[in-house]
Design an enzyme around this catalytic site. Structure first.
Site, mmCIF file in Angstrom:
data_model
loop_
_atom_site.group_PDB
_atom_site.id
_atom_site.type_symbol
_atom_site.label_atom_id
_atom_site.label_comp_id
_atom_site.label_asym_id
_atom_site.label_seq_id
_atom_site.Cartn_x
_atom_site.Cartn_y
_atom_site.Cartn_z
ATOM 1 C CB ILE A 5 14.475 19.709 -16.962
ATOM 2 C CG1 ILE A 5 14.390 18.265 -17.450
ATOM 3 C CG2 ILE A 5 15.740 20.378 -17.496
ATOM 4 C CD1 ILE A 5 14.234 18.121 -18.953
ATOM 5 C CB ALA A 63 22.083 20.121 -22.830
ATOM 6 N N GLY A 64 21.117 17.067 -22.810
ATOM 7 C CA GLY A 64 20.346 16.111 -22.025
ATOM 8 C C GLY A 64 20.106 14.807 -22.736
ATOM 9 C CB VAL A 67 18.661 23.392 -22.110
ATOM 10 C CG1 VAL A 67 20.137 23.665 -22.204
ATOM 11 C CG2 VAL A 67 18.056 24.077 -20.883
ATOM 12 N N GLY A 68 15.541 24.078 -23.861
ATOM 13 C CA GLY A 68 14.157 23.614 -23.969
ATOM 14 C C GLY A 68 13.916 23.041 -25.343
ATOM 15 N NE ARG A 69 11.359 19.713 -27.979
ATOM 16 C CZ ARG A 69 12.008 18.606 -28.314
ATOM 17 N NH1 ARG A 69 13.069 18.217 -27.621
ATOM 18 N NH2 ARG A 69 11.619 17.890 -29.350
ATOM 19 C CD GLU A 73 17.623 20.357 -32.637
ATOM 20 O OE1 GLU A 73 17.592 21.217 -31.755
ATOM 21 O OE2 GLU A 73 17.568 19.129 -32.377
ATOM 22 C CG ASP A 101 21.711 21.293 -26.182
ATOM 23 O OD1 ASP A 101 22.832 20.969 -26.626
ATOM 24 O OD2 ASP A 101 20.866 20.456 -25.796
ATOM 25 C CG HIS A 106 18.954 18.228 -29.145
ATOM 26 N ND1 HIS A 106 17.801 18.516 -29.831
ATOM 27 C CD2 HIS A 106 18.562 17.860 -27.898
ATOM 28 C CE1 HIS A 106 16.751 18.318 -29.040
ATOM 29 N NE2 HIS A 106 17.188 17.916 -27.862
#
Length: 311
Positions: A147, A276-277, A224-226, A255, A250, A274
């Protein structure tokens, strides 16, 4: 997979699927495996099994699990109490492209002052602010795997200087240079954008904390990771102080975020839930088939997760 021949893993194990997976996915799994998977009913199989799904239920975390193929890319929740010796593979699909486009879109929006223009439009305020050129400006991308490399490569195409940050840096397509975390600390004051693509492991939990946020000099922070790789309280302080100019989140440590979560009220911040991917059914189908083919050929799948390292 230690101690289990690949042909035994594939031929002798029962194939079970998450009950939330649709018929299209089950049909494709059946085409790949040569047998239709049973939907998980809550019962624990009496013989070795392969499981495909969004998460690994507690009752299936037994020594009889041979292989779990996750329909998600993130692994931290799965790794807790993961059965020793079992194979873990993940779904990536076209997530690399999706996340790279997400990051580029927000960086360009930042350079063109889109958030400011939206606010001025809402206030019916006519005020010209010329956009900035992105070419030559520095983006630090933390995480140089599939990624991160896709993010770096797309940013390079518009002239952004990319530095990939990794535990063991090596020349990687998509980056003009690579650096260790310590080397990148010296670059933080010069970065226009800081992009977090880190997985969650014991080494990365709270990685972005007060020291790194305070070292920035007005950078945009994109996560955009964790979520738990960034300290939200430290980010809030940095946003108020201005060392972080804006944040695009994101992901969050917990969550989904309820309406009263403090993250919704961070200044100069956008939460994107969440999105983005996301992975699609086609991604699950494609990546399971690729893993199955690798195992059939006696190879470790490229999408296999090192359970010890967490990625």
């Amino acid at each position: 997979m230690p101690g289990v021949p690949y042909d035994e893993l594939l031929n002798d194990a029962e194939l079970i699927a998450d009950p939330t997976l649709g018929d299209k996915v089950l049909d494709a799994l059946a085409d790949t495996a040569g047998r239709r998977p049973a939907r998980h009913s809550g019962a624990v199989p009496a013989r070795p099994y392969i499981y495909v799904g969004n998460g690994l239920p507690a009752e299936l975390r037994t020594p009889r699990l041979r292989w779990f193929h996750s329909s998600f890319a993130g692994n931290d929740a799965v790794l807790r109490d993961f059965p020793a010796g079992a194979l873990l593979t993940r779904t990536v699909g076209r997530m690399n492209e999706r996340i790279a486009q997400y990051v580029l879109g927000w960086l360009l929006a930042d350079a063109q002052y889109v958030p400011e223009y939206l606010a001025r439009h809402a206030a019916a305020e006519w005020h010209c602010v010329p956009g900035d050129l992105v070419a030559g400006r520095l983006a630090l991308v933390y995480g140089t795997g599939r990624i991160g490399a896709a993010v770096g490569a797309l940013l390079q195409r518009v002239g952004i200087r990319t530095v990939g940050v990794a535990r063991r840096p090596r020349p990687t397509a998509g980056f003009d240079d690579t650096a260790t975390a310590q080397e990148a600390d010296a670059l933080l004051p010069r970065a226009a954008w800081v992009v977090n693509v880190l997985p969650l492991t014991p080494a990365t939990a709270g990685f972005f904390a007060s020291d790194r946020f305070s070292a920035m000099r007005g950078a945009l922070f994109v996560n955009v990771g964790r979520g738990a790789t960034a300290d939200t309280s430290a980010l809030a302080s940095a946003l108020h102080a201005g060392t972080v100019r804006r944040a695009i989140l994101d992901v969050l440590p917990a969550e989904p975020a309820p309406p009263d979560a403090p993250a919704w009220h961070l200044p100069h911040t956008v939460l994107t839930s969440h999105s983005a991917g996301v992975t699609t059914p086609e991604d699950v189908i494609q990546d399971f088939a690729a893993c199955w083919s690798a195992l059939r050929s006696g190879r470790r799948p490229e999408l296999a997760v090192d359970v010890g390292r967490g990625y």
